[in-house]
Design a protein around this motif. Structure first.
Motif, PDB file in Angstrom:
ATOM      1  N   UNK A   1     -53.347 -33.171  51.898  1.00 26.61           N
ATOM      2  CA  UNK A   1     -53.573 -33.955  50.677  1.00 26.61           C
ATOM      3  C   UNK A   1     -53.670 -35.445  50.987  1.00 26.61           C
ATOM      4  N   UNK A   2     -54.483 -36.135  50.205  1.00 26.75           N
ATOM      5  CA  UNK A   2     -54.583 -37.585  50.305  1.00 26.75           C
ATOM      6  C   UNK A   2     -54.129 -38.144  48.963  1.00 26.75           C
TER       7      UNK A   2
ATOM      8  N   UNK B   1     -64.668 -28.479  34.934  1.00 29.79           N
ATOM      9  CA  UNK B   1     -63.480 -28.799  35.732  1.00 29.79           C
ATOM     10  C   UNK B   1     -62.322 -29.107  34.794  1.00 29.79           C
ATOM     11  N   UNK B   2     -61.503 -28.089  34.472  1.00 27.94           N
ATOM     12  CA  UNK B   2     -60.370 -28.297  33.569  1.00 27.94           C
ATOM     13  C   UNK B   2     -59.412 -29.357  34.110  1.00 27.94           C
TER      14      UNK B   2
ATOM     15  N   UNK C   1     -59.089 -33.531  46.654  1.00 31.81           N
ATOM     16  CA  UNK C   1     -59.450 -32.357  45.868  1.00 31.81           C
ATOM     17  C   UNK C   1     -59.790 -32.671  44.416  1.00 31.81           C
ATOM     18  N   UNK C   2     -59.349 -33.809  43.909  1.00 26.36           N
ATOM     19  CA  UNK C   2     -59.523 -34.105  42.487  1.00 26.36           C
ATOM     20  C   UNK C   2     -61.004 -34.104  42.112  1.00 26.36           C
ATOM     21  N   UNK C   3     -61.327 -33.333  41.084  1.00 22.24           N
ATOM     22  CA  UNK C   3     -62.695 -33.302  40.589  1.00 22.24           C
ATOM     23  C   UNK C   3     -63.581 -32.274  41.243  1.00 22.24           C
ATOM     24  N   UNK C   4     -63.075 -31.519  42.222  1.00 24.25           N
ATOM     25  CA  UNK C   4     -63.906 -30.469  42.827  1.00 24.25           C
ATOM     26  C   UNK C   4     -63.953 -29.258  41.900  1.00 24.25           C
ATOM     27  N   UNK C   5     -62.955 -28.375  42.026  1.00 25.86           N
ATOM     28  CA  UNK C   5     -62.918 -27.216  41.135  1.00 25.86           C
ATOM     29  C   UNK C   5     -62.120 -27.524  39.879  1.00 25.86           C
TER      30      UNK C   5
ATOM     31  N   UNK D   1     -56.886 -45.711  35.430  1.00 20.97           N
ATOM     32  CA  UNK D   1     -57.943 -44.717  35.256  1.00 20.97           C
ATOM     33  C   UNK D   1     -58.016 -43.799  36.477  1.00 20.97           C
ATOM     34  N   UNK D   2     -58.252 -42.523  36.194  1.00 17.14           N
ATOM     35  CA  UNK D   2     -58.510 -41.550  37.245  1.00 17.14           C
ATOM     36  C   UNK D   2     -59.989 -41.619  37.625  1.00 17.14           C
ATOM     37  N   UNK D   3     -60.391 -40.991  38.737  1.00 18.83           N
ATOM     38  CA  UNK D   3     -61.791 -41.090  39.183  1.00 18.83           C
ATOM     39  C   UNK D   3     -62.822 -40.620  38.163  1.00 18.83           C
TER      40      UNK D   3
END
Length: 292
Positions: free
Chosen positions: A74-75, A135-136, A111-115, A90-92
């Protein structure tokens, strides 16, 4: 002279050829005798060679493992709010987050925003989620998970449990490690998971001041004085004490709206309106609402 030397080599070669028997010469034993006579340890060179090979192989394996871990590790991007001070960020995906004082949140930038979109948090936070049906969006605390598509909601995690209140949209509130039935909350609804009871309970009367920490507005409508004191303590981070003489404060209720008032101003209004004597003491707040 040269002719004589050639004749000598030829006689020696013929002598060896006449007396040589197949298999009589063992090069390995000959080397051992030669090495022993001169103090040479033949195995040393081989051991050093294979040790070098093994070290190189281990280095390559280690490098491969490190690269594999580095690709999947994880990053984390973490944000925290100082005690007593809210923090907005704000998130990406442009989801807007407001952290209450002392709250913390983080997400895995890899991983954020992938699945899916996952945020881990502790404390209290308000979310305005950017809608993305593919992407829930999920918020996770130690014991609860709130999943949405696009909405505005608040998560309040404490040592006693987790409370979720929804302003707009719809969320799915799951909690606990046991078979606790998740609940779906829509606008205006709130629910609380109790760590002690290990159950999710819908709040029939959602706390009207649950978002006062963010909006700066406190609202009271025929609210019992005890509840007013609890909300003031929670909002201003103090302990409010009732020093009204005798039983003069019994049954008192307050209807008022405080819009960005200071603590002293709010206490002055309450004391004059209800003819009571409330004072603020330094230290921890008086805690959560007694209705919960």
């Amino acid at each position: 002279m040269e002719k004589e030397r050639e004749n000598k080599w030829e006689r020696e070669i013929r002598f060896v050829a006449r007396r040589y028997r197949e298999g009589a010469l063992d090069p390995g034993r000959a080397w051992e005798r030669f090495a022993a006579a001169r103090g040479i340890r033949r195995g040393v060179a081989f051991r050093r060679y294979w040790a070098g090979v093994a070290a190189a192989v281990l280095a390559l394996v280690g490098l491969g493992v490190w690269l594999a871990v580095e690709r999947t590790a994880p990053r984390w991007v973490a944000v925290s709010a100082e005690p007593g001070q809210a923090k907005e960020w704000y998130l990406p995906d442009n989801t807007h987050v407001t952290l209450a004082g002392g709250a913390r949140a983080r997400y895995d930038a890899r991983l954020y925003g992938r699945a899916e979109r996952v945020v881990e948090m502790s404390g209290k936070a308000f979310f305005r989620v950017a809608r993305d049906e593919a992407r829930p969006f999920s918020v996770r605390t130690d014991e609860a998970t709130v999943t949405v598509l696009g909405t505005r909601f608040q998560v309040d995690e404490t040592a006693e449990g987790t409370e979720v209140s929804v302003s707009t949209g719809k969320v799915r509130f799951a909690a606990g490690r046991d078979a606790v039935e998740p609940v779906v909350l829509t606008a205006g609804m709130a629910a609380r998971y109790s760590s002690a009871d290990r159950a999710i309970r819908l709040l029939e009367e959602p706390e009207p001041n649950a978002e006062a920490w963010r909006t700066g507005v406190l609202r009271f409508r025929e609210t019992p004085l005890e509840q007013v004191m609890a909300d003031l303590g929670e909002h201003y981070g103090v302990r409010v004490e009732n020093r009204t003489a005798g039983s003069a404060a019994a049954g008192k209720r307050l209807t008022a709206t405080f819009d960005h008032l200071s603590l002293d101003e709010a206490l002055q209004v309450i004391n004059q309106t209800l003819d009571v004597r409330l004072v603020a003491l330094p230290g921890s707040s008086s805690g959560k609402s007694s209705r919960r």
